[in-house]
Design a protein around this motif. Sequence first.
Motif, PDB file in Angstrom:
ATOM      1  N   SER A 117       0.831  -1.213   0.000  1.00 19.74           N
ATOM      2  CA  SER A 117       0.000   0.000   0.000  1.00 19.74           C
ATOM      3  C   SER A 117       0.862   1.257   0.000  1.00 19.74           C
ATOM      4  O   SER A 117       0.493   2.273  -0.594  1.00 19.74           O
ATOM      5  CB  SER A 117      -0.947   0.001   1.195  1.00 19.74           C
ATOM      6  OG  SER A 117      -0.210   0.080   2.394  1.00 19.74           O
ATOM      7  N   LYS A 120       2.147   1.695  -3.597  1.00 24.13           N
ATOM      8  CA  LYS A 120       1.115   2.201  -4.509  1.00 24.13           C
ATOM      9  C   LYS A 120       0.582   3.564  -4.076  1.00 24.13           C
ATOM     10  O   LYS A 120      -0.245   4.148  -4.760  1.00 24.13           O
ATOM     11  CB  LYS A 120      -0.063   1.212  -4.580  1.00 24.13           C
ATOM     12  CG  LYS A 120       0.263  -0.074  -5.298  1.00 24.13           C
ATOM     13  CD  LYS A 120       0.407   0.204  -6.767  1.00 24.13           C
ATOM     14  CE  LYS A 120       0.496  -1.085  -7.545  1.00 24.13           C
ATOM     15  NZ  LYS A 120       0.403  -0.871  -8.977  1.00 24.13           N
ATOM     16  N   LYS A 121       1.010   4.067  -2.931  1.00 24.61           N
ATOM     17  CA  LYS A 121       0.612   5.380  -2.402  1.00 24.61           C
ATOM     18  C   LYS A 121      -0.901   5.479  -2.214  1.00 24.61           C
ATOM     19  O   LYS A 121      -1.545   6.422  -2.662  1.00 24.61           O
ATOM     20  CB  LYS A 121       1.135   6.501  -3.295  1.00 24.61           C
ATOM     21  CG  LYS A 121       2.628   6.532  -3.359  1.00 24.61           C
ATOM     22  CD  LYS A 121       3.120   7.662  -4.222  1.00 24.61           C
ATOM     23  CE  LYS A 121       4.647   7.602  -4.198  1.00 24.61           C
ATOM     24  NZ  LYS A 121       5.259   8.093  -5.373  1.00 24.61           N
ATOM     25  N   TYR A 122      -1.458   4.436  -1.517  1.00 29.84           N
ATOM     26  CA  TYR A 122      -2.888   4.447  -1.228  1.00 29.84           C
ATOM     27  C   TYR A 122      -3.183   5.401  -0.079  1.00 29.84           C
ATOM     28  O   TYR A 122      -2.311   5.722   0.731  1.00 29.84           O
ATOM     29  CB  TYR A 122      -3.357   3.044  -0.820  1.00 29.84           C
ATOM     30  CG  TYR A 122      -3.428   2.039  -1.964  1.00 29.84           C
ATOM     31  CD1 TYR A 122      -3.698   2.425  -3.267  1.00 29.84           C
ATOM     32  CD2 TYR A 122      -3.254   0.694  -1.710  1.00 29.84           C
ATOM     33  CE1 TYR A 122      -3.773   1.502  -4.281  1.00 29.84           C
ATOM     34  CE2 TYR A 122      -3.334  -0.246  -2.721  1.00 29.84           C
ATOM     35  CZ  TYR A 122      -3.588   0.169  -4.004  1.00 29.84           C
ATOM     36  OH  TYR A 122      -3.656  -0.751  -5.012  1.00 29.84           O
ATOM     37  N   ASP A 123      -4.485   5.820   0.007  1.00 32.44           N
ATOM     38  CA  ASP A 123      -4.898   6.625   1.163  1.00 32.44           C
ATOM     39  C   ASP A 123      -5.063   5.711   2.372  1.00 32.44           C
ATOM     40  O   ASP A 123      -4.923   4.493   2.274  1.00 32.44           O
ATOM     41  CB  ASP A 123      -6.184   7.395   0.843  1.00 32.44           C
ATOM     42  CG  ASP A 123      -7.352   6.481   0.525  1.00 32.44           C
ATOM     43  OD1 ASP A 123      -7.101   5.297   0.228  1.00 32.44           O
ATOM     44  OD2 ASP A 123      -8.506   6.935   0.576  1.00 32.44           O
ATOM     45  N   LYS A 124      -5.370   6.279   3.549  1.00 29.75           N
ATOM     46  CA  LYS A 124      -5.371   5.522   4.810  1.00 29.75           C
ATOM     47  C   LYS A 124      -6.387   4.378   4.810  1.00 29.75           C
ATOM     48  O   LYS A 124      -6.131   3.314   5.356  1.00 29.75           O
ATOM     49  CB  LYS A 124      -5.620   6.459   5.985  1.00 29.75           C
ATOM     50  CG  LYS A 124      -4.464   7.393   6.214  1.00 29.75           C
ATOM     51  CD  LYS A 124      -4.627   8.145   7.494  1.00 29.75           C
ATOM     52  CE  LYS A 124      -3.474   9.121   7.567  1.00 29.75           C
ATOM     53  NZ  LYS A 124      -2.879   9.243   8.821  1.00 29.75           N
ATOM     54  N   LYS A 125      -7.544   4.581   4.208  1.00 25.28           N
ATOM     55  CA  LYS A 125      -8.565   3.524   4.206  1.00 25.28           C
ATOM     56  C   LYS A 125      -8.098   2.332   3.379  1.00 25.28           C
ATOM     57  O   LYS A 125      -8.173   1.187   3.823  1.00 25.28           O
ATOM     58  CB  LYS A 125      -9.867   4.094   3.650  1.00 25.28           C
ATOM     59  CG  LYS A 125     -11.013   3.111   3.679  1.00 25.28           C
ATOM     60  CD  LYS A 125     -12.282   3.753   3.153  1.00 25.28           C
ATOM     61  CE  LYS A 125     -13.394   2.741   3.134  1.00 25.28           C
ATOM     62  NZ  LYS A 125     -14.608   3.291   2.528  1.00 25.28           N
ATOM     63  N   LYS A 126      -7.595   2.587   2.180  1.00 27.34           N
ATOM     64  CA  LYS A 126      -7.112   1.503   1.331  1.00 27.34           C
ATOM     65  C   LYS A 126      -5.857   0.856   1.930  1.00 27.34           C
ATOM     66  O   LYS A 126      -5.630  -0.336   1.768  1.00 27.34           O
ATOM     67  CB  LYS A 126      -6.807   2.015  -0.076  1.00 27.34           C
ATOM     68  CG  LYS A 126      -8.035   2.216  -0.923  1.00 27.34           C
ATOM     69  CD  LYS A 126      -7.631   2.518  -2.353  1.00 27.34           C
ATOM     70  CE  LYS A 126      -8.854   2.615  -3.245  1.00 27.34           C
ATOM     71  NZ  LYS A 126      -8.474   2.853  -4.623  1.00 27.34           N
ATOM     72  N   MET A 127      -5.042   1.642   2.643  1.00 26.24           N
ATOM     73  CA  MET A 127      -3.845   1.113   3.295  1.00 26.24           C
ATOM     74  C   MET A 127      -4.233   0.101   4.377  1.00 26.24           C
ATOM     75  O   MET A 127      -3.636  -0.974   4.493  1.00 26.24           O
ATOM     76  CB  MET A 127      -3.026   2.258   3.912  1.00 26.24           C
ATOM     77  CG  MET A 127      -1.692   1.830   4.464  1.00 26.24           C
ATOM     78  SD  MET A 127      -0.773   3.181   5.203  1.00 26.24           S
ATOM     79  CE  MET A 127      -0.484   4.232   3.818  1.00 26.24           C
ATOM     80  N   ILE A 129      -7.059  -1.621   4.496  1.00 24.26           N
ATOM     81  CA  ILE A 129      -7.634  -2.789   3.827  1.00 24.26           C
ATOM     82  C   ILE A 129      -6.518  -3.685   3.274  1.00 24.26           C
ATOM     83  O   ILE A 129      -6.553  -4.917   3.420  1.00 24.26           O
ATOM     84  CB  ILE A 129      -8.609  -2.353   2.713  1.00 24.26           C
ATOM     85  CG1 ILE A 129      -9.853  -1.707   3.336  1.00 24.26           C
ATOM     86  CG2 ILE A 129      -9.002  -3.530   1.838  1.00 24.26           C
ATOM     87  CD1 ILE A 129     -10.795  -1.081   2.328  1.00 24.26           C
ATOM     88  N   ALA A 130      -5.501  -3.109   2.650  1.00 22.37           N
ATOM     89  CA  ALA A 130      -4.394  -3.884   2.091  1.00 22.37           C
ATOM     90  C   ALA A 130      -3.622  -4.601   3.206  1.00 22.37           C
ATOM     91  O   ALA A 130      -3.195  -5.750   3.046  1.00 22.37           O
ATOM     92  CB  ALA A 130      -3.465  -2.978   1.295  1.00 22.37           C
ATOM     93  N   THR A 131      -3.447  -3.930   4.345  1.00 24.46           N
ATOM     94  CA  THR A 131      -2.746  -4.545   5.477  1.00 24.46           C
ATOM     95  C   THR A 131      -3.535  -5.731   6.023  1.00 24.46           C
ATOM     96  O   THR A 131      -2.973  -6.798   6.306  1.00 24.46           O
ATOM     97  CB  THR A 131      -2.504  -3.498   6.592  1.00 24.46           C
ATOM     98  OG1 THR A 131      -1.803  -2.386   6.031  1.00 24.46           O
ATOM     99  CG2 THR A 131      -1.713  -4.085   7.736  1.00 24.46           C
TER     100      THR A 131
END
Length: 157
Positions: A117, A120-127, A129-131
Amino acid sequence: MKAEIIEDANVLIPNKEHENFTESKDVLRKGTVVVGEEKLIKGKRRGENFTYRLFLTNNKQLIYLKKIKPMEVTEVTLGADSSQTPTVVKVPEGKKLFTKNVIIGTLIGATAGFGFSKYKKYDKKKMAIATVIGAVVGFGVAKVYEKRKMVTIKTSK
């Protein structure tokens, strides 16, 4: 089992009429090595129920068990100090949800998801989810690894 005859032993003949044994003229001499097995045979002695402890040789000869001495097994040790190392048997643990390997696998998966994450420089919500997805994948891989673990045997030397 190998055994040595410790005194002259007459070969026994079964007597079906009286349910006992009669000594024959055949004699196995003292010092003879015989191979066979111990037998417990139910019969009668002086009209009472009795269990005969006999030795049946490979030649189908019966002799009294008290007339033989089992030959002792010699243990060979190959260590420098005349000792033998123990055999180690590792059995996988029973049904545990969180073992050391499962926790490590989960942490590695979570770290991989977090690193992906960040890459890919995701925002906190997507980060987050990826974790979580990485942790779940790591947990699943570790559980499969635990299930496939075999019994390991380290033989003695």
